[in-house]
Design an enzyme around this catalytic site. Structure first.
Site, PDB file in Angstrom:
ATOM      1  CB  ILE A 139     147.362   9.782 105.045  1.00 26.97           C
ATOM      2  CG1 ILE A 139     147.952   9.830 104.050  1.00 26.97           C
ATOM      3  CG2 ILE A 139     147.002  11.252 104.351  1.00 26.97           C
ATOM      4  CD1 ILE A 139     147.540   9.017 102.321  1.00 26.97           C
TER       5      ILE A 139
ATOM      6  CG  ASN B 209     161.021   4.937 109.918  1.00 26.29           C
ATOM      7  OD1 ASN B 209     160.879   4.000 110.154  1.00 26.29           O
ATOM      8  ND2 ASN B 209     160.559   6.298 110.991  1.00 26.29           N
TER       9      ASN B 209
ATOM     10  CD  GLU C 256     150.455   5.042  94.598  1.00 23.04           C
ATOM     11  OE1 GLU C 256     149.158   5.653  94.889  1.00 23.04           O
ATOM     12  OE2 GLU C 256     151.260   6.009  94.459  1.00 23.04           O
TER      13      GLU C 256
END
Lengths: 325, 735
Positions: B469, B622, B696
């Site tokens: 996303i 990453n 989040e």
């Protein structure tokens, strides 16, 4: 969007030869409103290629073609040098992409951002005369505190027009019968009264050809836009001020407020109180409180009655060298 | 540049899908083309609700140019009733649209106009005449506190309420007591990509290209709603342009596209306009949060009570849990948490990025700051003083809690030097303040599966129904596969977002990377074992080997892959089972945020000058995409503290801020130079990768750090969010 006819105006002189319709400039506001079925013109008259896109310096005035883009106007060397309040106001509006498209005439004639005007499920006398005003007892944080009526408490959203009001600019128009009109920017927009559907005083089919800025504007100028977000936000309150200081006295003082009324609001009472006086913090506040004497909040926007004077006082202090406190 | 094949996980590798995205080759749902063309659907919204449709005239719309069909409740086929309780949950339940003459909420679709072009559909939609006979509705939970109920469950937590310790006694015996209540506004996750679906039918099979975060539950939702077999639903969603929770489940446009495609006999695209989103997309409810905190004279917390009241959309069981962070942030002798909901006649209430923590840390961390001030303890020291040794609510051990490392690192990097007297620090006409807050977010693992296939030419294809996303899923999965199989990343092809691929839990709840990554890790490890066996069979015994360009390199030898695995290649399936991990441990991601703000001394305008975060999310997969995730979260935090709010007119139950000019998200100029620091880590209990959720975490604590800084700047404690100039204006210090 309702299907419409499209015509192009080749030159203002041909105005009588095209169908009467809504003039299309940059389209940054009108097209949105058409998509939302708020504006439903039968005819669009594209005026962007009618040769009204130049800025000309004349002896007694600067003439800004109505199709000069907001970007071009803001960045013009003459405007930046002699009318910095206008350049600053323009650059505080919208985004670079919108300013590239938006035009001088279109900016003046943009419509309110009242959320109830935008929502066709809600009552709005401006959009649908006689339907009522849901903003009155609704979400009205952005709404007018001056010059409003029980029919409409919307504000005019332009920054540019506020600066022009302070500069004493004049709108030059051409009517369908070929006659020319001259209207001070301060008189172009109406207060809502019982006809909030009418934003301005132009006749049907009357085209803004140019805006004229008087030469030799006051030397001290400032635009201040108070907003929640640092960019791409409409003014909660804005102010444009222009004045000269002669031997320590304030001359040619002009104060215009945005975000407080259905039109750029010239603070004439405050101007009159301050004109010719020496700068003094208490006097500034007194003058602005006088200006706000008739201000009326509607709940969510009550704070503007405090905010507007504070903004102007802070600007006046800075412009006149009084500084903070 | 060729990546090193030894150590790839964690490297700041550029997005493997970056070139496709910036050149427009990445096909998002709305881009999808169908042979024979696509008809365009446009939603007609209910102008009032709740109520009953008493008149619906579509004749003019049907007669308009280009119109193919107008769908209404009178014409669409039977659907399963909306929100059928026997179904599993909100993502899989029936999402029936145009179900009957009932209108549940403002803006709900009452018709869909399908035309040859979008312009035709949009115009014809304006010709539909609908009349609603309205009934009294519940729009604001605060006006209907008497209807508050304990929900069956709350998002992300096992318990709706908790009551540990004797609150009343501890509170009454506290030296310092704080009783405060906060209001937080409604919010919409307005992703750049609209909610859009292109649907077509191939016989009995529904083929859907859609913007979605979780593919598998969307398949169930379609099957449940339309009464068809799950095997007859194929969802394709290789790229999703931002979700933030708003695309976890299917929404009205998705079902409408399927219904319209059936009715029109051709492919139909339905996209929500930006204005549609604010009625047809999900939102974060307004919340009232009440906090009672007590501390002893030294600043040790004794009593904490955090209760929350919000709205739940009728027949859509979602309850956000703002008291979630309160259960695990600090030690206290008594911690009580409560969540209550009022069922309301409003659009869907659902997860928005960091549900619970985004608004829970906003209030709790602001209250903690206030309590620390009452105790005369520096807010950094206060947090160190109250650091728990075990999860204060469950009593479980913490899985790898390094919050104090974050706090100490952050204080040093930010140059935290204690508080100054509020309202005393100025720069020109700006009041300057600093503040800090803690970030905490539950770390979870979801079941996931993956399959890998190695071809004789050395190329690996990995498949999962996982989505990307915008977070970088393609990239981290590539890295995991490449490192596990000691092969160049350039020879790994990850394929995502297809319901025919092995099932994962998709993107959501910050569990996507760890869950899908662990499943892929398992698949790759199994493939490696199988390859190792083939090597042994062929007489090459090697503890370690690498692959490149169709050859295996082992013990200094080069063996052709084709000789080992033949033309058919070698496949392996992998999975991760959450039951095997972090059992009996309290697992969270952590961080700390430090903010510096300026408040205009004349107008009260607030701008953020500095925002610095230090985070611990276990092993970083990453460093570049992780940093982007955290940075994006911190910017969300700026919005939550100062900007984002969907304003509802409570007379009508309609949101009025329905575009980006009115719904303010932070723009570049609102964002200072953000500093993101990430601690090196490996959380061995969390999952096989040692990673923790990161999507989040960056939001958590950012808002309250800013609010606490606003307090130091002005001396004003604002107990509603977002904080606006008028909340400060008449209380600003005279300077």
């Amino acid at each position: 969007m309702k299907p419409f006819d499209y015509q192009r105006l080749e030159t203002p002189e041909h105005l009588g030869h095209v169908e009467a319709g809504r003039f299309l400039g940059g389209g940054t506001n009108l097209i949105d409103l058409m998509k939302h079925q708020i504006e439903t013109p039968d005819v669009l008259v594209d005026v962007t290629r009618a040769g009204m896109d130049r800025i000309e310096e004349r002896g007694d005035a600067v003439l800004i073609g109505s199709q000069v883009s907001n970007t071009d106007l803001a960045s013009h060397p003459l405007i930046r040098r002699d009318y910095p309040v206008l350049s600053s106001a323009l650059l505080s509006g919208a985004t670079q992409q919108l300013r590239n498209k938006a035009t001088t005439g279109g900016n003046l004639l943009q419509r309110t951002r009242c959320q109830y005007f935008y929502d066709t499920a809600r009552a709005c006398n401006k959009r649908e005369p006689g339907s009522g005003c849901d903003a009155l007892d609704g979400l009205n944080r952005f709404h007018a505190i001056l010059g409003a009526s029980e029919n409409c408490i919307a504000v005019h959203p332009s920054d540019m027009a506020v600066a022009m009001a302070a500069l004493g600019a004049v709108v030059v128009t051409r009517k369908r019968d070929g006659t020319e009109g001259r209207i001070p920017v301060t008189e172009l927009h109406r207060l809502p009264g019982d006809r909030p559907d009418l934003d301005h005083v132009l006749d049907e089919g009357e085209l803004i050809v140019a805006v004229e800025l008087p030469a030799s504007p006051p030397r001290l100028q400032s635009y201040r836009k108070v907003r929640d977000r640092s960019s791409y936000a409409f003014a909660v309150v804005s102010a444009a001020i222009a004045l000269d200081l002669e031997d320590g006295h304030m001359r040619n003082l002009r104060i215009a407020l945005g975000g407080v009324a259905h039109k750029p609001w010239r603070a004439t009472k405050a101007e009159a109180m301050l004109e010719g006086k020496m700068p003094e913090a208490a006097l500034f506040m007194e003058a602005l409180e006088q200006e706000m004497a008739d201000a009326e909040g509607h709940g969510h926007n009550d704070f503007k009655k405090i905010l507007a004077p504070r903004v102007v006082v802070a600007m006046l202090r800075e412009l006149t060298g009084l500084g903070g406190n | 540049m060729e990546q090193s094949t030894s150590k790839i996980i964690g490297e700041p590798m550029n997005r493997v899908d970056g070139p496709a995205k910036v050149t427009g080759r990445a096909e998002y749902a709305g881009d999808h083309q169908v042979e024979g063309g696509i008809a365009e659907g446009f939603i007609v919204e209910a102008p009032a609700a709740p109520g009953k449709i008493v008149a619906l005239d579509v004749a003019d719309a049907e007669a308009a140019d280009g119109v193919v069909s107008v769908l209404t409740y009178k014409t669409v086929p039977q659907q399963k009733p909306y929100g059928s309780p026997e179904d599993e949950g909100r993502f899989t339940q029936s999402h029936a649209v145009l179900e009957n003459d009932r209108v549940r909420h403002f803006g709900e679709p009452v018709a869909l106009v399908v035309a040859e072009t979008l312009e035709q559909a949009r115009y014809a939609a304006s010709l539909v005449r609908v009349e609603i006979e309205t009934e009294e509705g519940v729009f604001n939970a605060l006006d209907h506190k008497d209807q508050a109920e304990k929900p069956d469950s709350v998002d992300g937590l096992d318990e709706v309420d908790t009551q540990d310790g004797d609150f009343e006694t501890q509170f009454s015996q506290s030296t310092h007591k704080l009783e405060v209540s906060y209001l937080t506004g409604a919010q919409h996750a307005s992703a750049m990509e609209p909610h859009v679906t292109v649907a077509q039918w191939d016989g009995e099979t529904l083929i859907v290209h859609m913007a979605i975060q979780i593919v598998a539950s969307a398949v169930s939702a379609y099957a449940n709603t339309l009464g068809i077999d799950e095997a007859n639903v194929r969802i394709i969603s290789p790229f999703t342009g931002g979700g933030f929770g708003s695309k976890l489940g299917v929404h009205n446009e998705a079902i409408l596209a399927a219904l319209a495609a059936k009715q029109c006999g051709k492919a139909v695209r339905v996209a929500q306009t930006r204005r549609n989103l604010f009625a047809n997309g999900p939102h974060r409810s307004r919340h009232l949060q009440e906090l009672k905190l007590g501390a002893d004279a030294s600043g040790k917390l004794r009593a904490v009570r955090h209760s929350s009241l919000a709205s739940m959309a009728r027949n859509y069981p979602f309850a956000e849990a703002p008291a979630s962070p309160t259960r695990a942030s600090y030690a206290a002798d008594a911690i009580h948490t409560f969540h209550r909901m009022v069922k309301a006649d409003i659009p869907k209430v659902d997860s928005m990025r960091a549900p619970g923590e985004a608004i829970g840390t906003l209030t709790y961390e602001t209250a903690i700051d206030e309590l620390a001030e009452m105790c005369g303890v520096d807010p950094v020291e206060f947090r160190i003083l109250n650091e728990p040794t075990q999860d204060p609510t469950s009593g479980h051990a913490f899985a790898d809690r390094r919050l104090l490392d974050c706090i100490r690192t952050g204080a040093a990097k930010f140059g935290w030097s204690g508080r100054v007297k509020p309202g005393s620090r100025m720069a020109g006409r700006k009041l300057v303040g600093r503040g800090m807050a803690v970030a905490i977010r539950p770390n979870t693992l979801s079941p996931a599966q993956a399959e890998v296939k190695l071809a004789a030419d050395g190329r690996l294809v990995a498949r999962l129904d996982m989505t990307d996303i915008g977070t970088g899923t393609y990239t981290i999965l590539t890295q995991i596969a490449a490192e596990t199989l000691s092969m160049p990343a350039s020879q790994v092809l990850v394929q995502l977002g297809d319901s025919r691929f092995p099932e994962t839990a998709g993107s959501g709840g910050s569990f996507g990377a760890s869950s899908s990554g662990s499943a892929l890790l398992d698949a790759c490890a199994k493939l490696k074992s199988a390859l190792s066996e083939r090597l042994t069979e062929s007489g090459v015994s090697a503890n370690a080997f690498a692959m490149k360009d169709g050859r295996v390199l082992a013990n200094g030898k080069r063996i052709e892959l084709a000789d080992l695995i033949g033309a058919e290649g070698l496949s392996a399936d992998g999975a991760v089972d959450p039951d095997n991990h972090a059992k009996g441990q309290a697992d969270y991601s952590y961080g700390v945020q430090f903010a510096e703000v300026e408040v205009d001394a004349d107008t009260g305008e607030i701008r953020v000058r500095r925002l610095l975060g230090v985070f611990d999310a276990g092993r970083i997969l990453n460093r570049k995409t992780a940093r982007s995730q955290l940075m994006g979260g911190m910017i969300f935090g700026i919005g939550g503290a100062l900007l984002e709010e969907s304003l509802m007119d409570d007379r009508f139950g309609s949101f009025m801020t329905r575009d980006f000019a009115e719904y303010h998200i932070a723009v570049n100029r609102d964002v200072p130079d953000l500093e993101v620091h990430i601690l090196d880590g490996y959380s061995e209990h969390s999952n096989p990768l040692g990673s923790k959720g990161i999507g989040e975490l960056g939001i958590c604590g950012a808002g309250p750090a800013i609010a606490n800084a606003v307090h130091e700047a002005t001396g004003v404690r604002v107990r509603k969010f977002p904080v606006h100039m008028e909340d400060l204006l008449d209380r600003l210090p005279a300077v």
